[in-house]
Design a protein around this motif. Structure first.
Motif, PDB file in Angstrom:
ATOM      1  N   PRO A   1       0.809  -1.209   0.000  1.00 49.27           N
ATOM      2  CA  PRO A   1       0.000   0.000   0.000  1.00 49.27           C
ATOM      3  C   PRO A   1       0.848   1.267   0.000  1.00 49.27           C
ATOM      4  O   PRO A   1       2.052   1.231   0.229  1.00 49.27           O
ATOM      5  CB  PRO A   1      -0.799  -0.130   1.293  1.00 49.27           C
ATOM      6  CG  PRO A   1      -0.005  -1.018   2.144  1.00 49.27           C
ATOM      7  CD  PRO A   1       0.751  -1.941   1.255  1.00 49.27           C
ATOM      8  N   VAL A   2       0.163   2.384  -0.253  1.00 48.63           N
ATOM      9  CA  VAL A   2       0.842   3.660  -0.469  1.00 48.63           C
ATOM     10  C   VAL A   2       0.255   4.718   0.457  1.00 48.63           C
ATOM     11  O   VAL A   2      -0.969   4.814   0.614  1.00 48.63           O
ATOM     12  CB  VAL A   2       0.663   4.103  -1.947  1.00 48.63           C
ATOM     13  CG1 VAL A   2       1.237   5.500  -2.163  1.00 48.63           C
ATOM     14  CG2 VAL A   2       1.316   3.094  -2.884  1.00 48.63           C
ATOM     15  N   ALA A   3       1.136   5.493   1.079  1.00 48.36           N
ATOM     16  CA  ALA A   3       0.711   6.615   1.930  1.00 48.36           C
ATOM     17  C   ALA A   3       1.285   7.916   1.391  1.00 48.36           C
ATOM     18  O   ALA A   3       2.462   7.976   1.014  1.00 48.36           O
ATOM     19  CB  ALA A   3       1.184   6.388   3.365  1.00 48.36           C
ATOM     20  N   LEU A   4       0.450   8.942   1.361  1.00 48.80           N
ATOM     21  CA  LEU A   4       0.871  10.293   0.965  1.00 48.80           C
ATOM     22  C   LEU A   4       0.836  11.173   2.210  1.00 48.80           C
ATOM     23  O   LEU A   4      -0.209  11.284   2.872  1.00 48.80           O
ATOM     24  CB  LEU A   4      -0.091  10.828  -0.104  1.00 48.80           C
ATOM     25  CG  LEU A   4      -0.053  12.315  -0.442  1.00 48.80           C
ATOM     26  CD1 LEU A   4       1.318  12.748  -0.966  1.00 48.80           C
ATOM     27  CD2 LEU A   4      -1.139  12.650  -1.475  1.00 48.80           C
ATOM     28  N   VAL A   5       1.980  11.780   2.536  1.00 45.20           N
ATOM     29  CA  VAL A   5       2.079  12.619   3.732  1.00 45.20           C
ATOM     30  C   VAL A   5       2.446  14.031   3.277  1.00 45.20           C
ATOM     31  O   VAL A   5       3.555  14.254   2.763  1.00 45.20           O
ATOM     32  CB  VAL A   5       3.148  12.091   4.708  1.00 45.20           C
ATOM     33  CG1 VAL A   5       3.185  12.946   5.982  1.00 45.20           C
ATOM     34  CG2 VAL A   5       2.895  10.625   5.058  1.00 45.20           C
ATOM     35  N   THR A   6       1.533  14.990   3.475  1.00 44.43           N
ATOM     36  CA  THR A   6       1.899  16.371   3.145  1.00 44.43           C
ATOM     37  C   THR A   6       2.781  16.916   4.267  1.00 44.43           C
ATOM     38  O   THR A   6       2.603  16.570   5.444  1.00 44.43           O
ATOM     39  CB  THR A   6       0.661  17.263   2.943  1.00 44.43           C
ATOM     40  OG1 THR A   6      -0.037  17.396   4.180  1.00 44.43           O
ATOM     41  CG2 THR A   6      -0.263  16.700   1.871  1.00 44.43           C
ATOM     42  N   GLY A   7       3.748  17.734   3.889  1.00 48.27           N
ATOM     43  CA  GLY A   7       4.714  18.186   4.891  1.00 48.27           C
ATOM     44  C   GLY A   7       5.555  17.026   5.405  1.00 48.27           C
ATOM     45  O   GLY A   7       6.089  17.089   6.519  1.00 48.27           O
ATOM     46  N   GLY A   8       5.707  15.983   4.583  1.00 44.36           N
ATOM     47  CA  GLY A   8       6.384  14.755   5.035  1.00 44.36           C
ATOM     48  C   GLY A   8       7.899  14.830   5.035  1.00 44.36           C
ATOM     49  O   GLY A   8       8.553  13.873   5.429  1.00 44.36           O
ATOM     50  N   GLY A   9       8.454  15.973   4.616  1.00 42.03           N
ATOM     51  CA  GLY A   9       9.916  16.084   4.602  1.00 42.03           C
ATOM     52  C   GLY A   9      10.508  16.525   5.928  1.00 42.03           C
ATOM     53  O   GLY A   9      11.717  16.393   6.150  1.00 42.03           O
TER      54      GLY A   9
ATOM     55  N   SER B   1       5.630  18.728  -0.331  1.00 46.99           N
ATOM     56  CA  SER B   1       5.597  20.075   0.263  1.00 46.99           C
ATOM     57  C   SER B   1       6.244  21.030  -0.737  1.00 46.99           C
ATOM     58  O   SER B   1       6.542  20.641  -1.864  1.00 46.99           O
ATOM     59  CB  SER B   1       6.297  20.104   1.621  1.00 46.99           C
ATOM     60  OG  SER B   1       7.699  20.028   1.469  1.00 46.99           O
ATOM     61  N   ARG B   2       6.460  22.287  -0.305  1.00 41.18           N
ATOM     62  CA  ARG B   2       6.962  23.295  -1.263  1.00 41.18           C
ATOM     63  C   ARG B   2       8.454  23.201  -1.484  1.00 41.18           C
ATOM     64  O   ARG B   2       8.944  23.354  -2.602  1.00 41.18           O
ATOM     65  CB  ARG B   2       6.642  24.711  -0.746  1.00 41.18           C
ATOM     66  CG  ARG B   2       5.169  25.040  -0.672  1.00 41.18           C
ATOM     67  CD  ARG B   2       4.940  26.224   0.248  1.00 41.18           C
ATOM     68  NE  ARG B   2       5.568  25.977   1.551  1.00 41.18           N
ATOM     69  CZ  ARG B   2       5.718  26.861   2.515  1.00 41.18           C
ATOM     70  NH1 ARG B   2       5.298  28.099   2.325  1.00 41.18           N
ATOM     71  NH2 ARG B   2       6.275  26.534   3.665  1.00 41.18           N
ATOM     72  N   SER B   3       9.218  22.982  -0.428  1.00 38.27           N
ATOM     73  CA  SER B   3      10.675  23.134  -0.515  1.00 38.27           C
ATOM     74  C   SER B   3      11.354  21.841  -0.979  1.00 38.27           C
ATOM     75  O   SER B   3      11.238  20.794  -0.328  1.00 38.27           O
ATOM     76  CB  SER B   3      11.213  23.532   0.872  1.00 38.27           C
ATOM     77  OG  SER B   3      12.535  23.120   1.027  1.00 38.27           O
ATOM     78  N   GLU B   4      12.058  21.955  -2.110  1.00 44.34           N
ATOM     79  CA  GLU B   4      12.803  20.785  -2.630  1.00 44.34           C
ATOM     80  C   GLU B   4      13.810  20.304  -1.593  1.00 44.34           C
ATOM     81  O   GLU B   4      14.056  19.109  -1.464  1.00 44.34           O
ATOM     82  CB  GLU B   4      13.554  21.157  -3.923  1.00 44.34           C
ATOM     83  CG  GLU B   4      12.653  21.643  -5.048  1.00 44.34           C
ATOM     84  CD  GLU B   4      12.106  20.500  -5.891  1.00 44.34           C
ATOM     85  OE1 GLU B   4      12.360  19.328  -5.555  1.00 44.34           O
ATOM     86  OE2 GLU B   4      11.396  20.797  -6.878  1.00 44.34           O
ATOM     87  N   ALA B   5      14.401  21.247  -0.846  1.00 44.03           N
ATOM     88  CA  ALA B   5      15.427  20.872   0.141  1.00 44.03           C
ATOM     89  C   ALA B   5      14.798  20.049   1.270  1.00 44.03           C
ATOM     90  O   ALA B   5      15.352  19.026   1.689  1.00 44.03           O
ATOM     91  CB  ALA B   5      16.104  22.125   0.699  1.00 44.03           C
TER      92      ALA B   5
ATOM     93  N   PRO C   1       6.766  18.041  -5.256  1.00 44.01           N
ATOM     94  CA  PRO C   1       6.632  19.448  -4.864  1.00 44.01           C
ATOM     95  C   PRO C   1       5.184  19.903  -4.984  1.00 44.01           C
ATOM     96  O   PRO C   1       4.531  19.612  -5.995  1.00 44.01           O
ATOM     97  CB  PRO C   1       7.511  20.204  -5.878  1.00 44.01           C
ATOM     98  CG  PRO C   1       8.100  19.191  -6.780  1.00 44.01           C
ATOM     99  CD  PRO C   1       7.480  17.856  -6.513  1.00 44.01           C
ATOM    100  N   VAL C   2       4.697  20.599  -3.970  1.00 42.06           N
ATOM    101  CA  VAL C   2       3.307  21.086  -4.020  1.00 42.06           C
ATOM    102  C   VAL C   2       3.144  22.234  -3.041  1.00 42.06           C
ATOM    103  O   VAL C   2       3.774  22.263  -1.982  1.00 42.06           O
ATOM    104  CB  VAL C   2       2.302  19.956  -3.656  1.00 42.06           C
ATOM    105  CG1 VAL C   2       2.351  19.598  -2.169  1.00 42.06           C
ATOM    106  CG2 VAL C   2       0.869  20.346  -4.007  1.00 42.06           C
ATOM    107  N   ASP C   3       2.295  23.184  -3.421  1.00 41.40           N
ATOM    108  CA  ASP C   3       1.752  24.141  -2.453  1.00 41.40           C
ATOM    109  C   ASP C   3       0.292  23.740  -2.278  1.00 41.40           C
ATOM    110  O   ASP C   3      -0.510  23.887  -3.214  1.00 41.40           O
ATOM    111  CB  ASP C   3       1.880  25.577  -2.980  1.00 41.40           C
ATOM    112  CG  ASP C   3       1.425  26.596  -1.949  1.00 41.40           C
ATOM    113  OD1 ASP C   3       0.539  26.259  -1.119  1.00 41.40           O
ATOM    114  OD2 ASP C   3       1.936  27.724  -1.958  1.00 41.40           O
TER     115      ASP C   3
END
Ligand code: NAP
Length: 268
Positions: A11-19, A41-45, A65-67
């Motif tokens: 299975p697959v989980a998507l976590v926003t702000g996961g970095g 999230s927004r920042s590639e780093a 990458p996403v806003d």
């Protein structure tokens, strides 16, 4: 453990702000349960750092990458997850912004930024993820909120209002999407030190001491303690739980009022 699909894929989980911060810890806990990950999230780093650490621990990770304030970008994020994995089983709406400021000094842009990330972002991501989630054998959403959504959050009127909205959204979607088998719950962490909160909230030793003293358990929580609660809520062990908020705060929000002050003063 997570549920395998009919074709045996994990299975697959998507976590926003996961970095960063709690999102990274949550992603790590889900990877330990066999989930393949997308962190967004927004920042590639932030994403590169988070992905590198998660891969060192053996996780399969795709960064996106996403806003989350922008619905077109959110749709592209979900399209990237579809292209990479072809499925989605868990969505964790963890991305947030917060900065303490008296309400009378908060600009309309500051208000819109925080409400946009927290409330709009949670809805846009949930809405975009729905077609994939409804195909999952055990779909689940977890939203990160905060107890000031119901206690009041002086200095964070934008975040408190947005988190209260996310709580209403959690309960509403839990009821609407139960017919699709999608469980929707929330976790309300107490104070936890992360790079983000150390920069914005727990900015001095005096504040750290005062916050610790305010928690009946006498300490901050750890990212791992929050991640464990998300891990539980998305698991089969929580298969009849939906529309709930799990408060993981060492008793902080309950420990209020005059009698607690007497108790803290201790016996004569
Ligand atoms: P954090 O380290 O500041 O993380 C926030 C994350 O959100 C970052 O990864 C950031 O990544 C991402 N983000 C911010 N704006 C975004 C946007 N417009 N689009 C996409 N991603 C965005 O915070 P944290 O302490 O780990 O908190 C995680 C969650 O727990 C939040 O929902 C927070 O409100 C909640 N919470 C935390 C505490 C605590 O004490 N730590 C207490 C109660 C609730 P980019 O900068 O790369 O976009």
């Amino acid at each position: 453990m997570a549920t395998a699909s009919a074709d045996g894929g994990s299975p697959v989980a998507l976590v926003t702000g996961g970095g960063t911060g709690l999102g990274r810890a949550i992603a790590g806990a889900l990877a330990a349960d066999g989930y393949r990950l997308a962190i967004a999230s927004r920042s590639e780093a932030h994403l590169a750092d988070g992905a590198a650490e998660l891969r060192r621990r053996g996780a399969t990770v795709r960064t996106v990458p996403v806003d989350v304030r922008l619905p077109d970008q959110v749709d592209r994020m979900v399209a990237a997850v579809t292209a990479e994995y072809g499925r989605l089983d868990v969505l964790v709406n963890n991305a947030a912004g917060n900065f303490p400021i008296p309400a009378e000094r908060l600009s309309p842009n500051g208000w819109r930024a925080v409400v946009g990330i927290v409330l709009d972002g949670t809805f846009f991501c949930s809405r975009a993820a729905f077609p994939l989630l409804r195909e999952s054998p055990a779909p689940s959403i977890v939203n990160l909120v905060a107890s000031y959504a119901w206690t009041a959050g002086p200095g964070t009127v934008h975040s408190a209002a947005a988190k209260a909205g996310v709580l209403a959204l959690t309960r509403t979607l839990a009821v609407e999407w139960a017919r699709f088998g999608i469980r929707v719950n929330a976790v309300a962490p107490g104070p936890v030190r992360t790079d983000g909160t150390d920069r914005q909230l727990w900015t001095s030793d005096a504040i750290v001491r005062a916050v610790s003293d305010d928690v009946p358990m006498g300490r901050f929580g750890t990212p791992e303690e929050i991640a464990e609660s998300v891990r539980f809520l998305v698991s089969a062990r929580a298969s009849y739980i939906t529309g709930q908020v799990l408060v993981v705060d060492g008793g902080q929000w309950l420990g209020k009022g005059a009698l607690h002050l007497l108790d803290r003063a201790g016996p004569e």
